[in-house]
Design an enzyme around this catalytic site. Structure first.
Site, mmCIF file in Angstrom:
data_model
loop_
_atom_site.group_PDB
_atom_site.id
_atom_site.type_symbol
_atom_site.label_atom_id
_atom_site.label_comp_id
_atom_site.label_asym_id
_atom_site.label_seq_id
_atom_site.Cartn_x
_atom_site.Cartn_y
_atom_site.Cartn_z
ATOM 1 N N SER A 9 6.224 -5.420 -4.202
ATOM 2 C CA SER A 9 4.892 -5.083 -4.722
ATOM 3 C C SER A 9 4.278 -6.336 -5.318
ATOM 4 C CB SER A 9 5.013 -4.021 -5.816
ATOM 5 O OG SER A 9 3.815 -4.013 -6.573
ATOM 6 N N HIS A 34 3.793 -4.764 -0.172
ATOM 7 C CA HIS A 34 3.298 -3.528 -0.802
ATOM 8 C C HIS A 34 2.097 -3.888 -1.670
ATOM 9 C CE1 HIS A 34 3.618 0.608 -2.312
ATOM 10 N NE2 HIS A 34 3.385 0.113 -3.521
ATOM 11 N N ASP A 36 -0.767 -2.652 -4.117
ATOM 12 C CA ASP A 36 -1.133 -1.585 -5.057
ATOM 13 C C ASP A 36 -2.605 -1.653 -5.447
ATOM 14 O OD1 ASP A 36 1.329 -0.105 -5.589
ATOM 15 O OD2 ASP A 36 2.083 -2.000 -6.389
ATOM 16 N N MET A 38 -5.543 -0.030 -7.620
ATOM 17 C CA MET A 38 -5.782 0.831 -8.795
ATOM 18 C C MET A 38 -7.244 0.712 -9.218
ATOM 19 S SD MET A 38 -2.396 -0.004 -11.002
ATOM 20 C CE MET A 38 -0.785 -0.142 -10.224
ATOM 21 N N HIS A 68 -1.067 1.033 -0.949
ATOM 22 C CA HIS A 68 -0.824 2.209 -1.795
ATOM 23 C C HIS A 68 -2.076 2.439 -2.634
ATOM 24 C CE1 HIS A 68 1.709 3.890 -5.439
ATOM 25 N NE2 HIS A 68 0.840 4.768 -4.958
ATOM 26 N N MET A 70 -4.196 4.069 -5.301
ATOM 27 C CA MET A 70 -4.215 4.863 -6.535
ATOM 28 C C MET A 70 -5.663 4.886 -6.987
ATOM 29 S SD MET A 70 -0.719 3.234 -8.064
ATOM 30 C CE MET A 70 -0.844 1.843 -6.942
ATOM 31 N N MET A 139 7.083 8.451 -5.998
ATOM 32 C CA MET A 139 6.971 7.612 -7.190
ATOM 33 C C MET A 139 8.159 7.900 -8.109
ATOM 34 S SD MET A 139 4.282 5.836 -6.711
ATOM 35 C CE MET A 139 4.396 4.942 -8.265
ATOM 36 N N ASP A 177 9.155 4.045 -4.960
ATOM 37 C CA ASP A 177 8.331 3.038 -5.646
ATOM 38 C C ASP A 177 8.432 3.219 -7.152
ATOM 39 O OD1 ASP A 177 6.385 1.221 -6.403
ATOM 40 O OD2 ASP A 177 4.712 2.277 -5.447
HETATM 41 C C1 DX5 Z 1 3.089 1.397 -9.818
HETATM 42 C C2 DX5 Z 1 3.085 0.735 -8.467
HETATM 43 C C3 DX5 Z 1 4.343 0.072 -8.092
HETATM 44 C C4 DX5 Z 1 4.791 -1.010 -9.023
HETATM 45 C C5 DX5 Z 1 6.262 -1.174 -8.898
HETATM 46 O O1 DX5 Z 1 1.947 2.180 -9.951
HETATM 47 O O2 DX5 Z 1 2.791 1.689 -7.460
HETATM 48 O O3 DX5 Z 1 4.282 -0.408 -6.756
HETATM 49 O O4 DX5 Z 1 4.174 -2.234 -8.801
HETATM 50 O O5 DX5 Z 1 6.663 -2.112 -9.830
HETATM 51 P P1 DX5 Z 1 8.158 -2.206 -10.353
HETATM 52 O O6 DX5 Z 1 9.013 -2.456 -9.152
HETATM 53 O O7 DX5 Z 1 8.110 -3.341 -11.302
HETATM 54 O O8 DX5 Z 1 8.476 -0.878 -10.998
HETATM 55 ZN ZN ZN Z 2 2.977 1.071 -5.328
#
Ligand code: DX5
Ligand code: ZN
Length: 224
Positions: A9, A34, A36, A38, A68, A70, A139, A177
């Site tokens: 990620s 990956h 992310d 947000m 991903h 969010m 998750m 994840d």
């Molecule tokens: C959280 C993300 C993850 C996050 C994982 O909302 O979807 O992908 O970056 O990070 P670690 O591996 O540090 O838990």
């Molecule tokens: Zn993620």
């Protein structure tokens, strides 16, 4: 069971030199990126969008980019990510009014589609849509931040979803994840995951190749 995929990620990468970070982690043996996304609405944090995905493609990244989402709503932004070079797009069913429609939208744009289950989201959300999916993402932390601890109930959920995927007979990936690290990846793999996201565990170390190798070796040991 699908082949093992390690998907770092980039949330935990150094954003000031993102292209270099992605090159380095892929050279270190990682399989996917990956990504992310947000929105400070569906989750209480704000990260990166389609422009950054496109910039990574222009930089020369050819590995699969695992987006991903969010964000809420989800449908408006999906075509932008498909155009920006996303390989697969996952979304949270709570953030879509019409889950089946969103899956079809992602697939119609040539991307692989997945749904993401939060720690408290029941596996029944997969009813009627599982066979349309390329991936299920569980998750193991609440979405929004990197560096949180793995929530143990995710193991039980992995086993439940693994059973459903196997019963479907389809080549659907099971991705996990949140809080994944070399120390716990073996039990996560044994519970049924084949695709492993890790942010802080990889980018928090100086030697990416060493962490990726330790993760892959630990998974391989459970497959023997
Ligand atoms: C959280 C993300 C993850 C996050 C994982 O909302 O979807 O992908 O970056 O990070 P670690 O591996 O540090 O838990
Ligand atoms: Zn993620």
């Amino acid at each position: 069971m699908q082949s093992t995929v390690i998907a770092p990620s980039i949330l935990s990468a150094n954003f000031a030199k993102l292209g270099e970070e992605v090159d380095n982690v892929l050279r270190a043996g990682a399989d996917w990126v990956h990504f992310d996304v947000m929105d400070n609405h569906y989750v209480p944090n704000l990260t990166i969008g389609p422009l950054v995905c496109e910039a990574l493609r222009k930089h020369g990244v050819t590995a699969p980019i695992d987006v991903h989402l969010m964000v809420e709503p989800v449908d408006r932004i999906i075509p932008d990510f498909a155009k920006a070079g996303a390989s697969m797009i996952t979304f949270h069913p709570e953030a879509s009014r019409h889950v089946h429609r969103t899956i079809q939208l992602i697939k119609s744009l040539g991307c692989q589609a997945g749904v993401v289950l939060n720690p408290a989201t029941p596996v029944e959300v997969l009813d009627y849509v599982l066979e349309d999916l390329d991936m299920v993402l569980l998750m193991s932390v609440n979405p929004g931040f990197g560096g949180q601890g793995f929530i143990p109930s995710a193991l039980q959920k992995l086993r439940a979803v693994r059973e459903r995927i196997d019963a479907s007979g389809k080549a659907i990936r099971l991705e996990i994840d949140g809080g994944v690290k070399p120390e716990n990846i073996a039990e996560i793999a044994a519970a049924g995951a084949d695709t492993f996201v890790a942010g802080s565990a990889i980018f928090g170390q100086a030697d990416y190749a060493d962490v990726v190798k330790r993760m892959k070796d630990a998974v391989a040991a459970t497959r023997r």
